[in-house]
Design a protein around this motif. Structure first.
Motif, PDB file in Angstrom:
ATOM      1  N   LEU A   1       7.958  -9.790  -3.447  1.00 25.98           N
ATOM      2  CA  LEU A   1       9.198  -9.666  -2.911  1.00 25.98           C
ATOM      3  C   LEU A   1       9.109  -9.144  -1.357  1.00 25.98           C
ATOM      4  N   LYS A   2       9.421 -10.096  -0.425  1.00 30.94           N
ATOM      5  CA  LYS A   2       9.234  -9.472   1.032  1.00 30.94           C
ATOM      6  C   LYS A   2      10.579  -8.925   1.583  1.00 30.94           C
TER       7      LYS A   2
ATOM      8  N   GLU B   1      -1.093   0.010   0.611  1.00 31.89           N
ATOM      9  CA  GLU B   1      -0.727  -0.871  -0.513  1.00 31.89           C
ATOM     10  C   GLU B   1       0.904  -1.265  -0.480  1.00 31.89           C
ATOM     11  N   ALA B   2       1.591  -0.270  -0.245  1.00 30.00           N
ATOM     12  CA  ALA B   2       3.048  -0.631  -0.249  1.00 30.00           C
ATOM     13  C   ALA B   2       3.317  -1.300   0.755  1.00 30.00           C
ATOM     14  N   ILE B   3       2.815  -1.040   1.888  1.00 31.68           N
ATOM     15  CA  ILE B   3       3.317  -1.774   3.278  1.00 31.68           C
ATOM     16  C   ILE B   3       2.836  -3.258   2.946  1.00 31.68           C
ATOM     17  N   ARG B   4       1.759  -3.479   2.466  1.00 33.30           N
ATOM     18  CA  ARG B   4       1.154  -4.997   2.185  1.00 33.30           C
ATOM     19  C   ARG B   4       2.018  -5.588   1.201  1.00 33.30           C
TER      20      ARG B   4
ATOM     21  N   LEU C   1      -3.070   0.885  10.431  1.00 35.37           N
ATOM     22  CA  LEU C   1      -4.131   0.719   9.532  1.00 35.37           C
ATOM     23  C   LEU C   1      -3.922  -0.390   8.667  1.00 35.37           C
ATOM     24  N   SER C   2      -2.748  -0.681   8.162  1.00 37.13           N
ATOM     25  CA  SER C   2      -2.242  -1.784   7.180  1.00 37.13           C
ATOM     26  C   SER C   2      -2.444  -3.143   7.862  1.00 37.13           C
TER      27      SER C   2
ATOM     28  N   GLN D   1      -4.910  -8.092  -1.089  1.00 38.08           N
ATOM     29  CA  GLN D   1      -3.807  -8.122  -0.216  1.00 38.08           C
ATOM     30  C   GLN D   1      -4.240  -8.585   1.015  1.00 38.08           C
ATOM     31  N   GLU D   2      -3.133  -9.296   1.593  1.00 41.07           N
ATOM     32  CA  GLU D   2      -3.301  -9.587   3.134  1.00 41.07           C
ATOM     33  C   GLU D   2      -2.851  -8.296   4.012  1.00 41.07           C
ATOM     34  N   PRO D   3      -3.554  -8.285   5.040  1.00 40.40           N
ATOM     35  CA  PRO D   3      -3.163  -7.399   6.194  1.00 40.40           C
ATOM     36  C   PRO D   3      -1.727  -7.590   6.732  1.00 40.40           C
TER      37      PRO D   3
END
Length: 240
Positions: free
Chosen positions: A2-3, A91-94, A126-127, A141-143
């Motif tokens: 979900l983006k 992790e949440a941001i990605r 950092l994400s 995960q992708e950056p």
């Protein structure tokens, strides 16, 4: 996956509703997908409990019309801006790949707010670094780096860099705040002691701040935000 268009990363359940509830509602009405990730469960709050706050957050999320809401269960009151917690935020941001991140104020009456600001600010940068590896369900995960990071304004006055007209969404914002019946003024909640935020005067101050910000752009209610970078517009006619 979900983006999201906007991800609010705030330290306590109810911070997002108080700080940017009107802005959330406005952008959902514009067709944007908005989610909230609460960093802690607010378990150190004088009134209520983590379990009660979770139910209140769920109810508030339905009022706002969120596309997603989750809780990272970082320890309330005792977290620091460390690698351990940065990785959880990354992790949440990605996971949601937001275009815009909104988080807590630079500094405030509650020390968690300023520390959460630093934690999210560092994690948001950092994400975007590929060599920091994070995994969800065993998958790399992708950056991801959001285009814009904003900070809402809380108890302590901070001069905003931008203000958003939320006049049409004020009543719904307050409805979402009132979903936290254990925290804010609620004659039916008998738990003692009363606190600074459970007084009816607190919500009056929230309203006064929204009216003050609204006055600056000639509307009834507005929410203010700060940014650590210069903000640009396409043309001057976007400004009030």
């Amino acid at each position: 996956m979900l983006k999201l268009d906007i991800l609010v990363l705030s330290v306590h359940p109810d911070d997002a509703e108080l700080g940017c509830g009107g802005t959330i509602l406005k952008h959902i009405a514009l067709g944007k997908k908005v989610g909230i990730v609460d960093l802690t469960q607010g378990e150190l709050g004088t009134r209520g409990s983590a379990e009660i706050r979770a139910k209140e957050a769920e109810a508030a999320g339905k009022i706002l019309g969120l596309a997603a809401r989750e809780n990272l269960a970082i320890p309330d009151g005792f977290f620091e801006n460390t690698k351990q917690y940065q990785l959880k935020v990354i992790e949440a941001i990605r996971k949601y790949q937001p275009e815009i991140i909104i988080t807590n104020a630079y500094h405030d009456r509650h020390p968690d707010h300023g520390r959460a600001c630093d934690l999210v600010t560092d994690s948001a940068f950092l994400s975007g670094l590929r060599k920091i590896e994070t995994y969800v369900d065993g998958k790399l995960q992708e950056p991801w780096r959001a285009e814009l990071l904003l900070h809402f304004i809380q108890d302590v006055y901070i001069k905003p860099d931008i203000v958003v007209d939320i006049t049409d969404y004020w009543d719904k914002k307050i409805e979402s705040v009132n979903a936290y019946g254990s925290q804010f003024y609620n004659p039916e909640w008998e738990e003692e002691p009363q606190t600074y935020i459970s007084s009816p005067d607190f919500i009056a101050v929230v309203e006064a701040r929204a009216r003050e910000f609204g006055k600056t752009i000639h509307v009834k209610f507005a929410e203010g935000f700060t940014s650590r970078r210069i903000l640009g517009v396409d043309n001057l006619f976007n400004l009030r």
